[in-house]
Design a protein around this motif. Structure first.
Motif, short mmCIF file in Angstrom:
data_model
loop_
_atom_site.label_atom_id
_atom_site.label_comp_id
_atom_site.label_asym_id
_atom_site.label_seq_id
_atom_site.Cartn_x
_atom_site.Cartn_y
_atom_site.Cartn_z
N TRP A 84 0.84 -1.19 0.05
CA TRP A 84 -0.19 0.05 -0.15
C TRP A 84 0.80 1.05 0.11
CZ3 TRP A 84 -5.30 -0.32 0.28
CH2 TRP A 84 -5.93 -1.53 0.38
N ILE A 85 0.54 2.09 -0.86
CA ILE A 85 0.92 3.89 -0.51
C ILE A 85 -0.13 4.51 -0.90
CG2 ILE A 85 1.81 3.51 -2.93
CD1 ILE A 85 4.27 5.37 -1.47
N VAL A 86 -0.81 5.40 0.08
CA VAL A 86 -1.78 6.10 0.07
C VAL A 86 -1.70 7.54 0.55
CG1 VAL A 86 -4.48 6.42 0.56
CG2 VAL A 86 -3.31 3.93 0.35
N VAL A 87 -2.04 8.56 -0.26
CA VAL A 87 -2.00 9.71 0.39
C VAL A 87 -3.33 10.33 0.30
CG1 VAL A 87 -0.72 12.32 -0.12
CG2 VAL A 87 0.39 10.12 -0.41
N LYS A 98 6.09 10.46 -2.82
CA LYS A 98 7.37 9.95 -3.36
C LYS A 98 8.27 10.26 -2.36
CE LYS A 98 11.12 12.30 -6.01
NZ LYS A 98 11.49 13.44 -6.86
N ALA A 99 8.08 10.93 -0.96
CA ALA A 99 8.85 10.70 -0.01
C ALA A 99 8.65 9.64 0.74
CB ALA A 99 8.62 12.06 1.09
N LEU A 100 7.05 9.25 0.80
CA LEU A 100 6.77 7.68 1.45
C LEU A 100 7.66 6.62 0.88
CD1 LEU A 100 2.96 8.08 2.36
CD2 LEU A 100 4.79 7.24 3.79
N LEU A 101 7.46 6.56 -0.55
CA LEU A 101 8.16 5.47 -1.23
C LEU A 101 9.54 5.42 -1.07
CD1 LEU A 101 7.64 3.14 -3.29
CD2 LEU A 101 7.76 4.74 -5.19
N GLN A 103 11.42 6.82 1.55
CA GLN A 103 11.81 6.26 2.93
C GLN A 103 11.44 4.88 3.14
OE1 GLN A 103 11.04 8.50 6.26
NE2 GLN A 103 11.17 10.64 5.12
N SER A 104 10.41 4.37 2.47
CA SER A 104 10.18 3.01 2.51
C SER A 104 11.08 1.85 1.93
CB SER A 104 8.77 2.58 1.74
OG SER A 104 7.76 3.40 2.56
N GLU A 105 11.76 2.41 0.86
CA GLU A 105 12.68 1.90 0.21
C GLU A 105 14.02 1.93 0.93
OE1 GLU A 105 11.63 2.93 -4.61
OE2 GLU A 105 13.18 4.36 -3.60
N SER A 106 14.38 2.86 1.56
CA SER A 106 15.42 2.95 2.42
C SER A 106 15.33 1.91 3.69
CB SER A 106 15.56 4.46 2.89
OG SER A 106 16.77 4.65 3.86
N ILE A 107 14.21 2.04 4.43
CA ILE A 107 14.13 1.02 5.38
C ILE A 107 14.06 -0.36 4.98
CG2 ILE A 107 12.31 0.28 7.06
CD1 ILE A 107 11.14 3.53 6.99
N ALA A 108 13.64 -0.72 3.68
CA ALA A 108 13.35 -2.02 3.26
C ALA A 108 14.89 -2.41 3.07
CB ALA A 108 12.64 -2.27 1.88
N LYS A 109 15.76 -1.36 2.57
CA LYS A 109 17.12 -1.54 2.39
C LYS A 109 17.72 -2.18 3.59
CE LYS A 109 19.24 1.17 -0.18
NZ LYS A 109 19.83 2.51 -1.06
N GLN A 110 17.59 -1.37 4.70
CA GLN A 110 18.21 -1.55 5.86
C GLN A 110 17.82 -3.06 6.34
OE1 GLN A 110 17.15 1.54 8.60
NE2 GLN A 110 17.74 3.24 7.09
N HIS A 111 16.67 -3.61 6.06
CA HIS A 111 16.29 -4.90 6.33
C HIS A 111 16.93 -6.02 5.03
CE1 HIS A 111 13.48 -2.72 8.96
NE2 HIS A 111 13.46 -3.80 9.50
N GLY A 112 17.72 -5.65 4.29
CA GLY A 112 18.12 -6.44 3.38
C GLY A 112 17.44 -6.58 1.95
N ALA A 113 16.63 -5.73 1.69
CA ALA A 113 15.77 -5.73 0.34
C ALA A 113 16.94 -5.35 -0.81
CB ALA A 113 14.97 -4.62 0.40
#
Length: 162
Positions: A84-87, A98-101, A103-113
Motif C-alpha cells: 500500500w501507498i496512500v496519500v 514520493k517521500a513515502l516511497l 523512505q520505504s525503500e530506504s527502510i527495506a534496504k536496511q532490512h536487506g531488500a
C-alpha cells in the motif's frame, strides 16, 4: 507556507484508525480493500517485524495524511512488496507519496531488500498511479490480464535498489 510532513512507524491503535480513514478518503478502494489495509496495519502493530509488514506513516500537524505498507516476500532473498501507498487526495502532487516511497525503500534496504515490487490494477482510474511509479524509477515487469476482474488486469512494477 508549506506544512511540514513528518514520517514515523505505526505506534498505536489510533494510527490504525488513521490508516483506515485515509484509505477510505482516497476514493480508490472498496470496503474489502479498506478492511485489508486495516488488517495489515493491525498485524504490523501487534506483531512488529514478525508480521512481515512494515508500516510508515506520513503526518502533518500530528494527523495521518498518508502511509505505506511494505515487507519481505516470503521464500525470496531480498525481494520486497509495496502493498500500500496512500496519500490524502487533497495533498497529492506535493511530493508526499514520493517521500513515502523513498523512505520505504530506504527502510527495506536496511532490512536487506534488493528489489521492490508493486502490484496495482490496470484500470483507467490507476493510470496516474502507474505514472507515479514510473517517475519513481519503477519499470513494468509483468501484466496479468483480467486478474482482479474482467477487464481489470494486474500490473507489476519492479525496481532494483542500489
Amino acid at each position: 507556507m508549506t506544512t511540514q510532513t513528518d514520517f514515523r512507524p505505526i505506534q498505536s491503535s489510533t494510527d490504525v484508525s488513521g490508516i483506515e480513514r485515509v484509505t477510505r478518503d482516497s476514493g480508490f478502494f472498496s470496503e474489502e480493500e479498506i478492511a485489508i489495509a486495516r488488517e495489515l496495519a493491525e498485524a504490523a502493530l501487534s506483531q512488529g517485524d514478525a508480521s512481515g509488514y512494515l508500516v510508515l506513516l506520513a503526518l502533518q500537524a500530528n494527523q495521518i495524511i498518508g502511509f505505506s505498507c511494505f515487507g519481505p516476500i516470503p521464500a525470496t532473498l531480498g525481494s520486497y512488496d509495496v502493498y500500500w501507498i496512500v496519500v490524502d487526495p487533497s495533498l497529492q502532487r506535493q511530493g508526499i507519496g514520493k517521500a513515502l516511497l523513498a523512505q520505504s525503500e530506504s527502510i527495506a534496504k536496511q532490512h536487506g531488500a534488493r528489489r521492490m515490487y508493486i502490484d496495482t490494477a490496470s484500470r483507467e482510474q490507476y493510470v496516474p498511479t502507474h505514472r507515479f511509479y514510473e517517475r519513481a524509477g519503477y519499470e513494468r515487469a509483468a501484466f496479468l490480464p483480467d486478474f482482479y476482474s474482467p477487464g481489470d488486469g494486474k500490473l507489476i512494477f519492479a525496481r532494483a535498489l542500489a
